[in-house]
Design an enzyme around this catalytic site. Structure first.
Site: not given
Ligand code: PLP
Lengths: 144, 413
Positions: B130, B207, B210, B233, B371
């Site tokens: 992401h 990270d 998900q 999430k 993203c």
């Molecule tokens: C794999 C991953 N990393 C990071 C994020 C960013 O999360 P947040 O927007 O809650 O900070 C997301 C959110 O879509 C994600 O799916």
């Protein structure tokens, strides 16, 4: 021929009225309108002809035919193509002054924001602006 | 609806009644919410927890001695303890509350990155990341001259571990990869990635945005150095999340932001910092949402993570099979080991049109690059349509999506 901008809008409102707010039908209808747009010259799919501010890609060109302006448009998404086709239908064959001074009341009347969302609404505004800019450019050309 | 009751040890009908938002019509059709990878819906217990906090004991925490402040502080710290257990951290102090995954990663980049990564060092990320796990490292690299290396993605949407091994060297200071991909659903072999990275002395950030709500997470067994997650999430509120970090690392790292709460003593000559986790929690935190996050974690635990996973996997397999019957449909990312994410394109039809048409039928999916632009480039596509399933989704809803897709394809082809 030669309906006014106002008359074409009224016609569109009437057509959409038949769909009775059914979103799926409305989308299908919009896409169908897009499919009826005359083929867009592939060579004109340049960076310059892209309308800025749209989420999808929209290409727009215009040409002068006597004192009337004709527009051509295309998009990489079927629904947007349908939406821009409505504008092409309204503005093509009109005089520059009429285009520049026109007020578009049909989007609100057909509940446009309900089925395109705010992001596409912004894009729709950008298309209108671009078409008016073309009209403005041709107007100064005619007057020269 | 025979297909939804008491399968995989859960009663989906009963669960659905806990999610008031699901009970509504969208564009004249019942809502089918398939955008769970972006954010999932909140059970009544979470909404109630927020209400109870603001109606009953709203107060600033850690500083007051009055009753409300005590109560709020306890509830806030309870979430830390619960989350610590949820991911099996060795101690609650290793949990730092942040705004979410993005801030957690930026925190590590700004502190660990600044102190322990320098010119000539390398940071390894993956092609599945992401933007939140790409851009913070680019900022570090720009500032200190470190280099970013990228693990390749194979055609089925999994990581090329052989190529990863070839990237590892004594220059590698950090490996930052996701536990599971938001765009494709691929679950990465992070235990293997962590072990390999540790062999060359690199630290590993996972990270977990998900994965947290869907997979069993044991940060000690994994031996990861950092784990980033978002409450929203995991059936929890937006605006909060956490960073797990190993104690010795968190202690060695400089503070992230300066302010109240993160200090022991302040004078104009010298300020001493508070102990972890407070060292990294400057300012008044998002108290209400952190407190309500506990109810979300309790919800997951009560339903049972393995039950949730089994149900979601059931939905995925069902949807996958039906989707593959749609002419021209191609699934992007078809690993055997996936979260319940169905990412697809249909030849000749733009994802936006599909998303728009599904919305017209009350079905919420996500379209676009999610993203993960480098990943889309890898597959030479502009974006996908992504349906991601959660505990409250049903096969009846999936049937509706499939029927709608058939109608769209028929019309546009
Ligand atoms: C794999 C991953 N990393 C990071 C994020 C960013 O999360 P947040 O927007 O809650 O900070 C997301 C959110 O879509 C994600 O799916």
């Amino acid at each position: 021929m030669s309906q006014s901008i106002k008359e074409v809008q009224e016609e569109i409102i009437e057509e959409f009225g038949i769909l009775d707010g059914d979103m799926e039908m409305t989308n299908f209808y919009v896409m169908e309108l897009g499919q009826k747009l005359p083929e867009f010259n592939e060579e004109n799919k340049t960076e310059e002809n892209i309308v800025k501010g749209c989420q999808s890609k929209v290409w727009l060109t215009a040409e002068l035919n006597g004192d009337r302006i004709n527009y051509q448009a295309d998009s990489n998404t079927a629904i947007t193509k349908g939406l821009v086709s409505l504008l092409v239908r309204i503005f093509s064959g009109q005089k520059a002054d009429d285009i520049i001074e026109s007020e578009l009341f049909f989007p609100q009347k057909i509940g446009m924001e309900r089925f395109i969302g705010t992001q596409r609404s912004n894009g729709f505004g950008a298309m209108i602006k671009q078409m008016k800019l073309y009209a403005l450019a041709y107007k100064s050309k005619i007057e020269l | 609806m025979a297909d939804v009751s008491n399968i995989n040890g859960i009663n989906v009908e009963a669960i659905r009644t806990q999610f008031p938002v699901l009970d509504q019509m969208v564009n004249g059709k019942p809502l089918a919410y398939f955008d769970n990878a972006a954010t999932n819906q909140k059970p009544t217990s979470v909404i109630k927890a927020l209400e109870q906090y603001y109606e009953g004991y709203n107060a600033n925490i850690h500083r007051g001695i009055h009753t409300l402040a005590e109560k709020a502080t306890k509830a806030f710290e309870d979430t830390r303890t619960t989350l610590g257990k949820f991911i099996n951290a060795a101690e609650p102090e290793e949990i730092i509350f942040t705004k979410g995954t993005t801030e957690s990663i930026n925190l590590v980049a700004a502190t660990f990155g600044r102190k322990f990564i320098s010119n000539g060092d390398e940071i390894i990320i993956s092609g599945l990341e992401h933007h939140s796990n790409i851009v913070p490292w680019q900022l570090v690299a720009e500032e200190n001259g470190a280099k970013i290396r990228v693990i390749d993605v194979l055609d089925n949407g999994t990581l090329d571990i052989r190529q990863f091994k070839s990237l590892l060297s004594s220059k590698t200071k950090l490996v930052a990869v996701n536990h599971a991909s938001n765009s494709l659903g691929t679950i990465n072999p992070i235990d293997e990635i962590i072990a390999l990275a540790h062999e060359v002395g690199a630290k590993v950030l996972i990270d977990g945005a998900q994965a947290t709500a869907h997979l069993d997470i044991d940060v000690q067994a994994l031996d990861c150095d950092f784990y980033a997650l978002s409450a929203h999430k995991c059936y929890g509120p937006t605006g909060t999340g956490a960073l797990y970090g190993k104690r010795e690392l968190l202690e060695a790292m400089p503070p992230y932001q300066g302010g109240g709460e993160m200090i022991k003593d302040v004078s104009f000559e010298k300020t001493t910092y508070n102990d972890i986790p407070y060292k990294f929690e400057a300012g008044t935190p998002n108290i209400g949402d952190v407190i309500a996050f506990k109810s979300a974690l309790d919800f997951i635990t009560e339903v049972g993570k393995s039950n949730i996973a089994a149900h979601e996997n059931d939905l995925l397999q069902y949807a996958r099979e039906k989707a593959l019957q749609i002419p021209g449909l191609r699934i992007i990312g078809d690993s055997d080991n996936k979260l319940s994410v169905l990412s697809f394109i249909v030849e000749g039809i733009h994802p936006f049109d599909i998303g728009q048409m599904l919305d017209a039928s009350g079905i919420a999916v996500r379209t676009g690059h999610h993203c993960t632009q480098p990943l889309m480039e890898r597959f030479k596509i502009e974006g996908t349509v992504r349906a991601s399933f959660a505990v409250y989704n049903t096969k009846v809803e999936i049937d509706r999506m499939i029927e709608s897709l058939h109608r769209i394809v028929k019309f546009l082809k």
